[in-house]
Design a protein around this motif. Structure first.
Motif, PDB file in Angstrom:
ATOM      1  N   UNK A 156       0.830  -1.198   0.000  1.00 51.87           N
ATOM      2  CA  UNK A 156       0.000   0.000   0.000  1.00 51.87           C
ATOM      3  C   UNK A 156       0.868   1.254   0.000  1.00 51.87           C
ATOM      4  N   UNK A 157       2.005   1.184   0.698  1.00 50.08           N
ATOM      5  CA  UNK A 157       2.977   2.278   0.745  1.00 50.08           C
ATOM      6  C   UNK A 157       4.368   1.676   0.578  1.00 50.08           C
ATOM      7  N   UNK A 158       5.381   2.540   0.679  1.00 49.41           N
ATOM      8  CA  UNK A 158       6.760   2.048   0.570  1.00 49.41           C
ATOM      9  C   UNK A 158       7.388   1.776   1.935  1.00 49.41           C
ATOM     10  N   UNK A 159       6.561   1.697   2.976  1.00 60.05           N
ATOM     11  CA  UNK A 159       7.072   1.415   4.315  1.00 60.05           C
ATOM     12  C   UNK A 159       7.225  -0.092   4.496  1.00 60.05           C
ATOM     13  N   UNK A 160       8.364  -0.517   5.012  1.00 58.37           N
ATOM     14  CA  UNK A 160       8.639  -1.943   5.160  1.00 58.37           C
ATOM     15  C   UNK A 160       8.017  -2.493   6.440  1.00 58.37           C
ATOM     16  N   UNK A 217      -1.453   4.669   4.686  1.00 57.14           N
ATOM     17  CA  UNK A 217      -1.414   6.123   4.870  1.00 57.14           C
ATOM     18  C   UNK A 217      -1.522   6.837   3.524  1.00 57.14           C
ATOM     19  N   UNK A 218      -2.041   6.151   2.525  1.00 50.82           N
ATOM     20  CA  UNK A 218      -2.210   6.760   1.208  1.00 50.82           C
ATOM     21  C   UNK A 218      -3.186   7.928   1.286  1.00 50.82           C
ATOM     22  N   UNK A 219      -3.018   8.884   0.379  1.00 56.36           N
ATOM     23  CA  UNK A 219      -3.906  10.047   0.340  1.00 56.36           C
ATOM     24  C   UNK A 219      -4.731  10.082  -0.945  1.00 56.36           C
TER      25      UNK A 219
END
Length: 383
Positions: A156-160, A217-219
């Motif tokens: 969903x995000x680039x956070x691992x 945490x996408x916007x």
């Protein structure tokens, strides 16, 4: 709503007792002889070099033994809808025809082996940022590099997640492509002879990553409020429901809570279940956790059943309970007290692949045995 197409079939028993565990159940057109089922369990047994994602003889043995042991429904391990959706290079998939043919061999075997006309379903999955990791008995931890059959994960995000390699945040086009991959996997599931399909939206894998506010945490239109975070899961449900027969039930596994303040909780999961029912889901398979590390989970016998009971009470859906359910008496109690409509077994089934035959004996119910094994059932007083 589509989810109302469920008959819980209470009150009819197979045996001489009023056992709830051995009461038949019908979901859409799928008749289950009782309510003791096999939970999806990853086996990490595909060959990443010779046949990536293709189920093997191990899978045939692993799933077939539960049919011989009297399970009414068996779900496969998480089966990836595309190559990058595998949890590890050794995970099974259902994203090409070779894999579909291998699964067909297994469904035919289960249908011919089951002592109680066992049904089998496939769990469609995408691991998201938890993909391309080492399997538990590899002796190694973390993400698998490209030099060892690994790949870059997406999420969903680039956070691992917890020290894994950073994923690539999915684009709009990639999100739509993965919805199409779920639909194509559903096509293959039907051709492979599966009786039902479960969508995996739990345990911190891709759909759960989009659902959880702790991760998503996408916007854009795929993140933000609860409705937007639910969009991918509901779009996948729509895509799969459109590809499977009307009479085939659709199951959804969820993590009912993230076990961390600010994450998913029982109330948000009830709301998701209601939306899922409107989109054609027939049963919620209620698990928990996995979105983020550090959650304090009160693991113990039946520790997730309260969530199943709430979803069952507050929606029109049937629910399956899972999580450290090990004895016939425990399973019977959960069903008799209305906490669930079915019981998914995992570790207990690994310890005793004939758990259901033993449970029927313990509860005084009559369960048909495979003819090859009937001599073991003849003297029921000395199981």
């Amino acid at each position: 709503m589509c989810g109302r197409n469920v008959r819980r079939s209470r009150g009819v028993t197979l045996g001489v007792t009023n056992s709830k565990l051995f009461t038949p159940m019908t979901l859409r057109s799928m008749d289950l002889s009782h309510r003791g089922w096999v939970s999806p369990m990853c086996q990490y047994s595909a060959d990443p070099e010779a046949a990536p994602g293709v189920p093997t003889d191990w899978h045939l043995m692993h799933l077939g033994q539960f049919a011989a042991g009297g399970a009414a429904l068996i779900l496969t391990e998480a089966s990836a809808v595309n190559a990058e959706g595998r949890i590890s290079p050794r995970d099974a998939g259902i994203y090409n025809d070779e894999q579909g043919r291998a699964w067909h061999r297994i469904t035919e075997f289960v249908h011919s082996t089951g002592s109680v006309q066992t049904k089998i379903g496939v769990q469609l999955a995408h691991a998201g940022r938890k993909a391309s990791t080492y399997w538990p008995f590899s002796g190694r931890n973390g993400s698998v590099p490209a030099t060892d059959h690994g790949w870059q994960a997406v999420g969903a995000t680039d956070e691992s997640f917890d020290g894994y390699a950073a994923p690539r945040a999915m684009t709009e086009g990639e999100i739509n492509a993965v919805i199409d991959d779920f639909a194509a996997a559903a096509d293959r599931a039907v051709l492979a002879g599966f009786d039902t399909v479960e969508i995996h939206a739990a345990h911190g894998y891709l759909l759960h990553q989009f659902l959880s506010p702790l991760v998503n945490t996408r916007t854009d239109a795929w993140g933000g409020d609860e409705e937007s975070r639910s969009r991918l899961t509901l779009d996948v449900i729509d895509a799969v429901r459109a590809r499977i027969p009307d009479g085939m039930p659709l199951l959804l596994r969820i993590s009912a809570t993230d076990w961390i303040s600010g994450g998913l909780d029982a109330d948000s999961s009830v709301r998701l279940a209601r939306r899922a029912a409107d989109h054609g889901v027939d049963l919620i398979d209620v698990s928990s956790g996995g979105a983020v590390p550090g959650a304090k989970i009160p693991v113990g016998p039946g520790y997730q059943t309260a969530f199943a009971e709430q979803i069952r009470r507050e929606t029109d859906l049937s629910v399956g309970a899972v999580g450290l359910i090990s004895t016939a008496d425990q399973a019977e109690h959960l069903l008799a007290t209305g906490q669930a409509d079915g019981i998914f077994l995992a570790r207990a089934a690994l310890r005793d692949p004939h758990w259901w035959q033993r449970a029927a004996h313990d509860l005084g119910a009559d369960l048909q045995w495979a003819p090859q094994y009937e001599r073991a059932a003849a003297n029921r007083g000395k199981y």
